[in-house]
Design an enzyme around this catalytic site. Structure first.
Site: not given
Length: 249
Positions: A43, A112, A153
């Site tokens: 990331e 995301k 994440c």
């Protein structure tokens, strides 16, 4: 699933985009020379991670960082799961992963979905939603090896996303992620093993290397877990490339 070699590149990230892109290209080259078919980056591989950095480092797609990933995939003949970058689209900012095939063609983009908003009194407060906009789509990449689901994440904390990917036939989930020194020791490996065992598939999580001088310190410990929930490859917190043979047993 056809057996293949997966590489996770745990990269040191600096304030220099040029240095970060060079490090990523070098890692992709090294992994390909070691026989990797798919190489995954962490990331925010091209920039420091933090709400105060996203706007300054944000790029449109295509842009310098994504062009560099495309070139690296083509030059080395591998799939590249390009970690994530801060993406600028109109007036909005996203945390976005791009995926390239061995011809260097962009084959998937994942924004995301679940933004990292956390407030642990006395330990950490971080609010991605103050700057970023969340994505709204599931991302599945079809390769000749298997279908791959991509999350970023905090997405790993939501089992529904993994279940939806599994329902679409994914046999590997890749999560570029930068867990911190509070959440990392507690949940990083636990969540990977849970998602793998829940859905009977492989899970890979790719962290930046830890920078102890940074305002946000990543946990590191990039890891691959098999469908039995067993850790089959991992590392500590420094720069490294780890490898796992997927679907060969």
């Amino acid at each position: 699933m056809r057996g293949f070699k997966l590489a996770l590149a745990q990269l040191s990230v600096t304030s220099s985009v040029t240095e970060n892109l060079a490090a990523a290209a070098n890692a992709i080259r090294k992994a390909a020379q070691a026989g990797a078919n798919i190489v995954a980056l962490p990331e925010c591989f091209n920039s420091p991670y933090g709400t105060n950095y996203f706007k300054d480092y944000a790029e449109e797609i295509p842009g310098p960082s994504t062009s560099a990933l495309s070139e690296a995939a083509k030059e080395n003949g591998v799939y590249v799961i390009g970690g994530s970058i801060p993406e600028k689209s109109g007036q909005q900012l996203f945390n976005t992963s791009t995926v390239y095939n061995p011809e260097g063609t962009l084959v998937a983009t994942h924004r995301k979905v679940h933004l990292f908003d956390i407030d642990v009194p006395g330990k950490i407060r971080f609010q991605e939603s103050e700057v970023l906009t969340g994505g709204d789509s599931l991302t599945v990449v079809e390769t000749e090896w298997c279908k791959i689901g991509v999350g970023i994440c905090y997405d790993i904390r939501f089992p529904e996303l993994a279940m939806l990917c599994a329902a679409q036939g994914c046999e590997l989930l890749c999560y570029p992620g930068a867990f911190n020194m509070t959440t990392g020791p507690a949940h990083w490996e636990l969540l990977q093993r849970a998602r793998a065992l829940d859905n009977q598939l492989y899970v890979a999580a790719i962290s930046p290397a830890r920078d102890e001088s940074a305002s946000y310190q990543a946990w590191g410990h990039s890891t691959v877990v098999d469908p039995w929930g067993t850790v089959v490859a991992t590392t500590e917190h420094g720069p490294d490339i780890i490898y796992a043979d997927i679907g060969t047993c």
